[in-house]
Scaffold this active site. Structure first.
Site, mmCIF file in Angstrom:
data_model
loop_
_atom_site.group_PDB
_atom_site.id
_atom_site.type_symbol
_atom_site.label_atom_id
_atom_site.label_comp_id
_atom_site.label_asym_id
_atom_site.label_seq_id
_atom_site.Cartn_x
_atom_site.Cartn_y
_atom_site.Cartn_z
ATOM 1 N N ARG A 34 0.646 -1.539 0.077
ATOM 2 C CA ARG A 34 0.182 -0.049 0.073
ATOM 3 C C ARG A 34 0.480 1.144 0.114
ATOM 4 O O ARG A 34 0.564 2.337 -0.738
ATOM 5 C CB ARG A 34 -1.141 -0.105 1.050
ATOM 6 N N LYS A 186 -15.500 -14.134 4.475
ATOM 7 C CA LYS A 186 -17.028 -13.654 4.805
ATOM 8 C C LYS A 186 -17.748 -13.380 3.705
ATOM 9 O O LYS A 186 -18.604 -12.668 2.943
ATOM 10 C CB LYS A 186 -16.079 -12.368 4.913
ATOM 11 N N GLY A 334 -7.587 -8.281 1.102
ATOM 12 C CA GLY A 334 -6.719 -8.511 1.485
ATOM 13 C C GLY A 334 -5.943 -10.386 1.457
ATOM 14 O O GLY A 334 -4.775 -10.091 0.920
ATOM 15 N N GLY A 357 -12.452 -3.763 1.134
ATOM 16 C CA GLY A 357 -14.036 -3.558 1.323
ATOM 17 C C GLY A 357 -14.539 -2.231 0.354
ATOM 18 O O GLY A 357 -15.599 -2.927 -0.825
#
Ligand code: ADP
Ligand code: MG
Length: 375
Positions: A34, A186, A334, A357
């Site tokens: 990042r 998720k 991620g 997200g």
């Protein structure tokens, strides 16, 4: 969305929101992707004659000013990568007058996550113009991503611009066939994405723990597999689509551990006391074949518990297929990014999103507050 072409930075103090929310292990950065991803914007601003860069970033979810959430490691790493001294200001009232300064974790400020106007004014007072390059935080309406953008002339940085262009490109005008690979753990977070791709993609390949609500809906035994109950109803709906592909075989383990007993299952019924932890060999080959023919592939979520070697093969096979695919390949999430990096394939895909997200929300068709504020 305004970009750097629309912003005059020469001789100006530039406030730059970056996403330096990097993984740390005892204060050491374990993946600096990042930070590297923000370099093109930071370098361009300096080349365009910006007088000063004031960086805003967050790290984790501090409740107070806990030192383990300090941006010090990120400031040091940036200093090495930019080959310039990067100062770290402990708070908004003690900002040294140097070429490049990073303000301590914006989430140390109670108003940050509340999108507080007064806090945004204090940020704005530090500079003349504002650039947002924090794609990974663009789905949040926070003081440093949203409110401040209205207080100064503002634009998107190159990373934010590229992330948004890549993902909207996939949705609006993909080279076909468009293949979506959706896995991970998720499930409920990804139902919106699944629906979006069932509408737009040519094939949707399911892996990871995402499979089990589908298998449960079909009446299969899921054993002790991770199976989110809230996923079963949406799975039933999705099963009506002819674009959906589920694994035909699985690898199961007794426990979620590296040295557990392992069984390759021929079908998808998981025996009592076992959990499905990877897609099977036939499924992985079949998925790889679909990916090989794709014009565009979007992949989010590993095919299994890839952190554990006995259950990494499915994810590795899909990662290799992505690397070899001649179409456009995009990875979001991620853990999917971590898996690619672990297999040494991170630079073999066309776009590795820095925002999990945010990329999912963009695909779901939601507007991102951080992007909206620059439009
Ligand atoms: P991403 O970060 O790429 O969006 P997720 O966070 O949704 O992906 O999921 C990643 C996690 O899913 C990994 O930690 C992996 O161990 C777990 N996982 C994948 N498949 C399974 C499975 N069958 N059972 C349990 N956990 C799984
Ligand atoms: Mg994850």
């Amino acid at each position: 969305m305004r970009t750097l072409e629309d912003l005059d930075v020469e001789g100006k103090r530039v406030l730059v929101r970056v996403d330096f929310n990097v993984p740390l292990d005892h204060g050491r950065i374990t993946d600096d992707a990042r930070i590297k991803a923000a370099l093109p914007t930071l370098k361009e601003l300096r080349e365009q004659g910006a007088a000063k860069l004031v960086l805003l970033a967050h790290l984790g979810r501090p409740k107070d000013r806990e030192p383990e959430f300090s941006l010090k490691p990120a400031a040091e790493r940036l200093s090495e990568l930019l080959e310039t001294e990067v100062a770290l200001a402990p708070n908004l009232d003690d900002v040294p007058d140097v070429d490049v300064v990073m303000i301590e974790n914006v989430r140390y400020e109670p108003g940050e996550t509340k999108n507080d106007e007064e806090l945004a004014k204090r940020y704005a007072a530090l500079a003349d113009v504002y650039v947002n390059d924090a794609f990974g935080a663009a789905h949040r309406a926070h003081a440093s991503t949203e409110a401040v953008a209205h207080l100064l002339p503002s634009a998107a940085g190159r990373l934010l611009e590229r992330e948004v262009a890549t993902i909207t490109g996939i949705l609006e005008d993909p080279k076909r066939p468009l293949v979506a690979v959706v896995g991970g753990a998720k499930v409920t977070d990804k139902i919106g994405v699944l629906d979006a791709f069932l509408e737009r993609a040519d094939s949707v390949l399911i892996g990871g723990a995402m499979c089990f609500p589908f298998f449960a809906a079909q009446g299969h035994d899921v054993g002790a597999s991770k199976c989110e109950e809230e996923g079963v109803e949406p799975a039933k709906r999705a099963l009506e689509s002819d674009k959906l592909r589920l694994p035909s075989d699985l690898v199961a383990g007794k426990d979620f551990s590296e040295d557990t007993e392992v069984r390759e299952l021929d079908g998808v019924d998981v025996p009592d006391g076992w959990m499905g932890l990877d897609i099977g060999r036939d499924s992985a080959e079949a998925y790889a074949a679909v990916i090989a023919e794709a014009g565009t592939v979007f992949w989010n979520g590993p095919m299994g518990a890839f952190e554990l070697e006995p259950f990494a093969a499915g994810t590795r096979r899909v990662a290799e297929a992505m690397a070899e695919c001649e179409g456009t390949t995009v990875v979001g999430g991620g853990d999917s990014a971590a898996a690619l990096a672990e297999f040494g394939l991170a630079d073999r895909v066309d776009h590795l999103s820095t925002g999990g997200g945010a990329s999912l929300e963009l695909i779901e068709g939601k507007t991102l507050p951080g992007v909206e504020a620059l439009s």
